[in-house]
Design a protein around this motif. Structure first.
Motif, PDB file in Angstrom:
ATOM      1  N   ARG A 104      13.009 -10.576   8.203  1.00 18.37           N
ATOM      2  CA  ARG A 104      14.524 -10.919   8.415  1.00 18.37           C
ATOM      3  C   ARG A 104      15.200 -11.364   7.247  1.00 18.37           C
ATOM      4  NH1 ARG A 104      16.154 -14.131  13.777  1.00 18.37           N
ATOM      5  NH2 ARG A 104      18.236 -13.216  12.557  1.00 18.37           N
ATOM      6  N   ARG A 106      14.496 -10.537   4.180  1.00 11.87           N
ATOM      7  CA  ARG A 106      14.787  -9.338   3.130  1.00 11.87           C
ATOM      8  C   ARG A 106      15.977  -8.650   3.852  1.00 11.87           C
ATOM      9  NH1 ARG A 106      11.578  -3.795   3.677  1.00 11.87           N
ATOM     10  NH2 ARG A 106      12.864  -2.642   2.164  1.00 11.87           N
ATOM     11  N   PHE A 107      15.971  -8.319   5.103  1.00 11.97           N
ATOM     12  CA  PHE A 107      17.061  -7.470   5.545  1.00 11.97           C
ATOM     13  C   PHE A 107      18.482  -8.308   5.514  1.00 11.97           C
ATOM     14  CE2 PHE A 107      13.518  -5.344   8.188  1.00 11.97           C
ATOM     15  CZ  PHE A 107      13.512  -4.358   7.194  1.00 11.97           C
ATOM     16  N   LEU A 111      21.523  -6.553   3.543  1.00 11.34           N
ATOM     17  CA  LEU A 111      22.809  -6.035   4.223  1.00 11.34           C
ATOM     18  C   LEU A 111      23.808  -7.134   3.783  1.00 11.34           C
ATOM     19  CD1 LEU A 111      21.133  -5.798   7.787  1.00 11.34           C
ATOM     20  CD2 LEU A 111      22.032  -3.674   6.378  1.00 11.34           C
TER      21      LEU A 111
END
Length: 232
Positions: A104, A106-107, A111
């Motif tokens: 999470r 990382r994303f 983003l």
């Protein structure tokens, strides 16, 4: 003893990982229920004592053992092994949560929903190559215990799997400096190839951090130990 002082120190550095390693080591040492023997009893009791103290020291958050150890050695082995399986399931669940949180993070970073350190593509490829070299050097190091090698290799594997062009923190990278100090203490000047690779990683990480945090040019990075004793 299955767990030496060096391994015990890893509980303070990364308790969850150390717990998992302790379970896997016990499973590798014992017969696994195919007829309990005296050596199984010794390993299991040692592990139970370790986990009991780790729980009391609040290093790990697992169900406390409530075992009756007054029976036969075979009964004791059965009870401790059953408890070990309970702890293993709990550990696997916690590791899954940790991996999910890492993904999470990382994303979220990728983003654009949070602060991020961003490697250039060239730096990213260079760090990956240096980690590969470190893994080979550590695997071949003659002066390190096998248990210490495995812990270092495990840390490098996690680091390599988590490094991406954008990362939310650099903590695992800076942890390499501590690892370099330990390796230097054990290998002396023989540690030079390992320390040199870690120094190269540290230089790249420091450049990345300096850019992200807009530090003034010329600010020096934290220093690594020097394997040349004569120069210290």
């Amino acid at each position: 003893m299955v767990f030496d002082d060096e391994f015990l120190g890893s509980f303070k550095h990364d308790p969850l990982d150390a717990l998992n390693v302790s379970i896997q080591r016990v499973k590798a040492e014992i017969s696994g229920g195919q007829g309990w023997v005296e050596s199984d009893y010794e390993v299991l009791v040692e592990w139970l004592a370790l986990i009991s103290e780790a729980i009391e020291a609040e290093l790990v958050n697992v169900p406390s053992p409530t075992l009756d150890l007054s029976g036969t050695a075979e009964d004791t082995c059965k009870r401790i092994f059953h408890y070990l399986k309970v702890v293993e399931a709990h550990c696997e669940a916690e590791l899954s949560k940790s991996r999910f949180a890492t993904l999470r993070s990382r994303f979220k970073t990728a983003l654009g929903n949070g602060f991020a350190y961003e490697f250039t593509q060239g730096d990213l490829e260079k760090v990956q190559a240096l980690i590969n070299q470190l893994r080979d050097l550590i695997a071949e190091a003659q002066g390190l215990k096998e248990s210490h090698k495995q812990r270092l290799l495990s840390r490098l594997e996690r680091l390599q799997s988590e490094i991406h062009k954008k990362v939310s923190d650099l903590d695992r990278f800076w942890g390499l400096i501590g690892d370099a100090g330990v390796v230097l203490g054990k290998l002396g000047t023989d540690a030079k190839p390992i320390v040199d690779r870690i120094r190269e990683v540290a230089d790249i990480v420091w450049q990345t951090q300096s850019r992200a945090e807009e530090l003034p040019s010329g600010v020096e990075r934290p220093q690594l130990p020097n394997p040349h004793h004569s120069e210290s």
